[in-house]
Design a protein around this motif. Structure first.
Motif, short mmCIF file in Angstrom:
data_model
loop_
_atom_site.label_atom_id
_atom_site.label_comp_id
_atom_site.label_asym_id
_atom_site.label_seq_id
_atom_site.Cartn_x
_atom_site.Cartn_y
_atom_site.Cartn_z
N UNK A 1 0.91 -1.26 0.03
CA UNK A 1 0.23 0.04 0.24
C UNK A 1 0.98 1.04 0.05
N UNK A 2 0.63 2.16 -0.93
CA UNK A 2 1.48 3.32 -1.09
C UNK A 2 1.00 4.30 -0.26
N UNK A 3 1.83 5.22 0.42
CA UNK A 3 1.53 6.48 1.10
C UNK A 3 2.82 7.32 1.18
N UNK A 4 2.40 8.70 1.50
CA UNK A 4 3.71 9.47 1.32
C UNK A 4 4.54 9.58 2.77
N UNK A 5 4.08 8.85 3.81
CA UNK A 5 4.82 9.40 5.19
C UNK A 5 5.80 8.49 5.25
N UNK A 6 7.12 8.81 5.35
CA UNK A 6 8.12 7.82 5.57
C UNK A 6 9.38 8.91 6.20
N UNK A 7 9.16 9.99 6.75
CA UNK A 7 10.15 10.69 7.53
C UNK A 7 11.12 9.93 8.43
N UNK A 8 10.32 9.09 9.19
CA UNK A 8 10.85 8.37 10.27
C UNK A 8 11.55 7.01 9.86
N UNK A 9 11.59 6.61 8.78
CA UNK A 9 12.08 5.50 7.97
C UNK A 9 13.57 5.55 7.67
N UNK A 10 14.42 4.78 8.10
CA UNK A 10 15.86 4.92 7.55
C UNK A 10 15.90 3.57 6.57
N UNK A 11 16.58 4.01 5.30
CA UNK A 11 16.71 2.98 4.35
C UNK A 11 17.89 2.14 4.60
N UNK A 12 17.90 0.81 4.49
CA UNK A 12 19.07 -0.13 4.70
C UNK A 12 19.73 -0.49 3.65
N UNK A 13 18.98 -0.69 2.50
CA UNK A 13 19.61 -1.16 1.17
C UNK A 13 18.98 -0.50 0.20
N UNK A 14 19.74 -0.32 -0.88
CA UNK A 14 19.25 0.22 -2.18
C UNK A 14 19.26 -0.91 -3.07
N UNK A 15 18.09 -0.91 -3.88
CA UNK A 15 18.25 -1.99 -5.04
C UNK A 15 18.12 -1.10 -6.40
N UNK A 16 19.12 -1.35 -7.17
CA UNK A 16 19.32 -0.57 -8.44
C UNK A 16 19.14 -1.49 -9.72
N UNK A 17 18.41 -1.18 -10.68
CA UNK A 17 18.00 -2.06 -11.78
C UNK A 17 18.34 -1.11 -12.88
N UNK A 18 19.49 -1.95 -13.66
CA UNK A 18 19.91 -1.08 -14.90
C UNK A 18 19.22 -1.82 -16.11
N UNK A 19 18.82 -1.00 -17.27
CA UNK A 19 18.65 -1.49 -18.61
C UNK A 19 19.68 -1.18 -19.42
N UNK A 20 19.40 -1.34 -20.77
CA UNK A 20 20.40 -0.73 -21.60
C UNK A 20 20.21 0.69 -21.89
N UNK A 21 19.12 1.41 -21.50
CA UNK A 21 18.77 2.74 -21.61
C UNK A 21 18.61 3.66 -20.45
N UNK A 22 18.35 2.81 -19.38
CA UNK A 22 18.18 3.75 -18.04
C UNK A 22 18.66 2.74 -16.77
N UNK A 23 18.25 3.51 -15.57
CA UNK A 23 18.46 2.89 -14.30
C UNK A 23 17.33 3.33 -13.48
N UNK A 24 17.07 2.75 -12.62
CA UNK A 24 15.99 2.67 -11.73
C UNK A 24 16.39 2.05 -10.24
N UNK A 25 15.78 3.00 -9.23
CA UNK A 25 16.14 2.10 -7.78
C UNK A 25 15.01 2.17 -6.97
#
Length: 137
Positions: free
Chosen positions: A80-104
């Motif tokens: 479920x998507x919401x906009x509240x994440x001020x108090x949440x710290x990311x631990x991992x970043x998952x990045x996906x790369x294609x021939x033309x772009x990247x997203x994570x």
């Protein structure tokens, strides 16, 4: 009249059982690029990089079997998507790369993810944190 009521009841029951999810439910894998183009069979995702944000360590995957294994870890996670994440710290970043772009996206807990300006909260199960941590041991 009875036939119409029966038909409407059957239609309502069919819609109830056919509908997969409530409005606002998003599959986490819908945010990721596909591994392969369905019509041509050509690879779309060429690399996946997972970074442990507390140490800066990075693990990269480029082999098709490894890309599939990583992709499977995030498939089917209903959020479920919401906009509240001020108090949440990311631990991992998952990045996906294609021939033309990247997203994570960021993984905060096994059930909390950040993509862009939105927080995604898994409804039931999330990503396997033991698997994630095992990538860096």
């Amino acid at each position: 009249m009875k036939k119409l009521a029966l038909l409407l009841a059957l239609l309502f029951a069919a819609l109830l059982f056919v509908s997969c999810d409530a409005p606002g439910v998003i599959l986490l894998d819908s945010l990721m690029p596909p591994l392969m183009e369905k019509t041509t069979g050509y690879a779309v995702t060429t690399e996946i990089r997972i970074t442990k944000l507390t140490t800066g360590e990075t693990v990269s995957f480029t082999e098709p079997a490894d890309l599939n294994n990583v992709h499977l870890q995030f498939e089917g996670i209903k959020c479920i998507r919401d906009k509240k994440f001020d108090d949440i710290q990311p631990l991992y970043n998952v990045a996906f790369f294609t021939a033309t772009s990247g997203d994570s996206f960021d993984v905060c807990t096994s059930t909390d993810f950040i993509y862009g300006e939105y927080h995604y909260d898994a409804m039931r199960s999330g990503v396997d944190f033991l698997w994630l941590e095992g990538l860096f041991n």
